[in-house]
Design an enzyme around this catalytic site. Structure first.
Site, short mmCIF file in Angstrom:
data_model
loop_
_atom_site.label_atom_id
_atom_site.label_comp_id
_atom_site.label_asym_id
_atom_site.label_seq_id
_atom_site.Cartn_x
_atom_site.Cartn_y
_atom_site.Cartn_z
CE1 TYR A 1 -3.46 2.79 0.68
CE2 TYR A 1 -1.97 3.47 2.44
CZ TYR A 1 -3.06 3.73 1.62
OH TYR A 1 -3.73 4.92 1.72
CG HIS B 1 -3.63 13.91 0.34
ND1 HIS B 1 -3.75 13.44 -0.94
CD2 HIS B 1 -4.03 12.89 1.16
CE1 HIS B 1 -4.17 12.19 -0.91
NE2 HIS B 1 -4.36 11.82 0.35
CG ASN C 1 -0.37 7.71 6.71
OD1 ASN C 1 -1.21 7.95 7.56
ND2 ASN C 1 -0.52 6.78 5.78
CE1 TYR D 1 -17.65 23.55 50.35
CE2 TYR D 1 -18.57 22.83 48.27
CZ TYR D 1 -18.55 22.77 49.66
OH TYR D 1 -19.41 21.94 50.31
NE ARG E 1 -13.96 24.77 53.42
CZ ARG E 1 -15.14 24.13 53.46
NH1 ARG E 1 -15.17 22.83 53.74
NH2 ARG E 1 -16.27 24.76 53.24
CG PHE F 1 -2.91 6.26 10.24
CD1 PHE F 1 -4.26 6.35 10.52
CD2 PHE F 1 -2.47 5.19 9.47
CE1 PHE F 1 -5.17 5.42 10.05
CE2 PHE F 1 -3.38 4.25 8.99
CZ PHE F 1 -4.73 4.37 9.28
CD GLU G 1 -8.77 7.44 5.07
OE1 GLU G 1 -9.17 8.60 5.23
OE2 GLU G 1 -7.84 7.12 4.32
#
Length: 520
Positions: free
Chosen positions: A55, A85, A197, A281, A284, A329, A413
């Site tokens: 791949y 991309h 990647n 609070y 404290r 990834f 994906e």
């Protein structure tokens, strides 16, 4: 340059990574890493020549993984990957974040499982060493399959495309390469995929968040102690015995820090026998609340450091006959702790706002809205409106991005982390928190002045004096935004923390009770 770091073989901590980015440490490829990188690169060449189907080396990407790519097209495949991309949008991320992406990517690739060309690693290191930082848009990653879009933009300059920052100014990457007599690289098989990647976008935001949130946590104890002094609260709830029987690490640390900060304070000692049974609070319960945020920070730090020393691309190359397409990834291991840390940071602002409100009420001997002439003067009535607004804005940012997933890549994906959004949101919350802390400091220094001539402890007094050097006592109304912005600058430039640390050192006061809560 005080020291060197060996990419790929030394253990990279968050502090060292930040030091490389700041130019305090030089990252190099040593002989061991160089041999690993070359061996992995050779294995990829074997895969290509033998036409073994792997791949991203001789196949298409994502849902195109069944498409075979001829040997002569494998280089074009990789450069096309970077171009196609590069779909990021929005403002550029901070240059330091982009530089942290470069550093963490080099460290991952130098471990020798990615098939990268040694010359490509050398070029990335050139960008780091010469502060030629790629322009990376902030939006477009879903935090799985790697941070594809931002990493593509990060590495476009390697092939002469995209833009780079030099001294804060943008230039076309191709022009800068020519100016330095450098040629664009021709990417070999697997290289484009190895570059984009990975989780380095999420990781870089996590690295910087660990540093920023650590500073905020150290400040919140100091500011809380100052507010307690202004309100004449008790240090008894910080007794170590209480926390030893509920021993959360963060809680014990905060209690020890507060106890140390307030030890032998004239203000504290002046009301030891008063009839006030217990404090609200927000005073404290500082060990429990600040401490819970410290526990979240510690979780984020530990996981960030694991990721910083991991290999997160795909496929992993063990040898030509042993490649594995896995899921290293995927950003989920960081997405979840980033969302957890976002809630932790928001809660620090939440309790800080409550202390601001408490100091404006006119209780415990303080005048209403911390002014001598309330009515004619509004005093510190309205700055708490700003903390209230910021606290609510932070709450809206606390929805966990990692709780959502939108399938991508034609369903290949089908579960993504959205951790890139988690990382960016955390920084937005810290931005707001730093302003909330500035406003609490405005209140706390003013409240402490109403306790004079009583003094607090050396560290608290040093910080009070440092703020008063820039922001005078409030006698009458003025434009308080100016004061807030001035104190905010003292927070963000690190000078207030540096003042506290210097005072602690000069007075032999130890505020660092647990080394586990450091970044080195």
């Amino acid at each position: 340059m005080s020291s060197k770091f060996n990419y790929g073989t030394d253990h990279l901590t968050i502090g060292i990574c930040l030091d490389i980015a700041a130019g305090k440490t030089k990252g190099i490829i040593g002989d061991e890493a160089a041999a690993r990188v070359q061996a992995s690169y050779n294995e990829v060449k074997k895969i290509v020549h033998a036409q073994l189907p792997v791949y991203g080396i001789n196949t298409g990407f994502g849902p195109l993984c069944d498409t075979h790519i001829n040997e002569e097209d494998t280089s074009t495949l990789q450069s096309n990957l970077l171009k196609s991309h590069s779909v990021g949008i929005g403002k550029p991320i901070p240059q330091e974040i982009a530089k942290l992406m470069l550093i963490s990517k080099v460290h991952a690739l130098a471990q020798g499982y990615s098939g990268i060309n040694p010359a490509t690693l050398d070029r990335i290191i050139w960008h780091i060493d010469h502060d030629v930082i790629p322009v990376v848009p902030e939006k477009g990653s879903v935090g799985a399959s790697g941070d594809l879009a931002p990493l593509s933009h990060l590495f476009l300059p390697l092939i002469g495309l995209g833009e780079v920052f030099i001294n804060g100014e943008k230039f076309p990457a191709g022009q800068i390469l020519k100016d330095h007599n450098l040629e664009p690289l021709v990417l070999g098989p697997k290289e484009g995929l190895a570059l984009i990647n990975g989780t380095q976008f999420i990781l870089a935001f996590a690295i910087k968040a660990v540093q920023r949130l650590n500073d905020a946590l150290n400040l919140v104890d100091l500011i809380g102690a100052m507010s307690l002094e202004g309100l004449m609260g008790s240090a008894r709830p910080f007794d170590a015995r209480i926390h030893a029987i509920r021993p959360f690490k963060g809680t014990e640390l905060v209690a020890a820090r507060l106890f140390t900060l307030l030890s032998e304070s004239e203000i504290c000692n002046s009301h030891v026998n008063c009839d006030r049974v217990q404090d609200p609070y927000s005073l404290r319960c500082m060990p429990q609340v600040h401490g819970a945020s410290r526990n979240a920070w510690l979780h984020l730090k530990e996981l960030t450091e694991i990721e910083l020393n991991s290999v997160t691309d795909n496929p992993i190359i063990f040898d030509a006959n042993d490649t594995i397409s896995g899921g290293n990834f995927h950003g989920q291991p960081l997405a979840l702790p980033l969302d957890y840390a976002t809630i932790a940071a928001a809660e620090l602002g939440n309790i800080s706002d409550r202390r601001c409100y408490l100091m404006s009420e006119g209780r415990y001997g303080l005048p209403k809205v911390l002014t001598n002439d309330p009515g004619l003067n509004s005093g510190l009535m309205i700055p708490q409106y700003t903390t209230a607004a910021l606290v609510t804005e932070n709450k809206t940012l606390c929805f966990p991005a990692s709780a959502d997933s939108v399938p991508t890549s034609l369903g290949q994906e089908d579960h993504v982390s959205m951790g890139s959004i988690s990382g960016r949101k955390l920084h937005q919350v810290i931005d707001n928190l730093e302003y909330i802390q500035a406003i609490e400091l405005l209140y706390a220094t003013q409240a402490m002045d109403f306790r004079r001539p009583l003094k607090s402890t050396p560290v608290i007094e040093a910080c009070h004096s440092y703020i008063r050097h820039y922001v005078p006592f409030i006698n009458e109304d003025r434009i308080f935004a100016t004061d807030i912005n001035q104190i905010h600058q003292l927070i963000t430039n690190g000078s207030l923390l540096a003042t506290a640390n210097e005072a602690a050192l000069n007075n032999n006061i130890n505020l660092n009770h647990n080394d586990e809560f450091g970044i080195y």
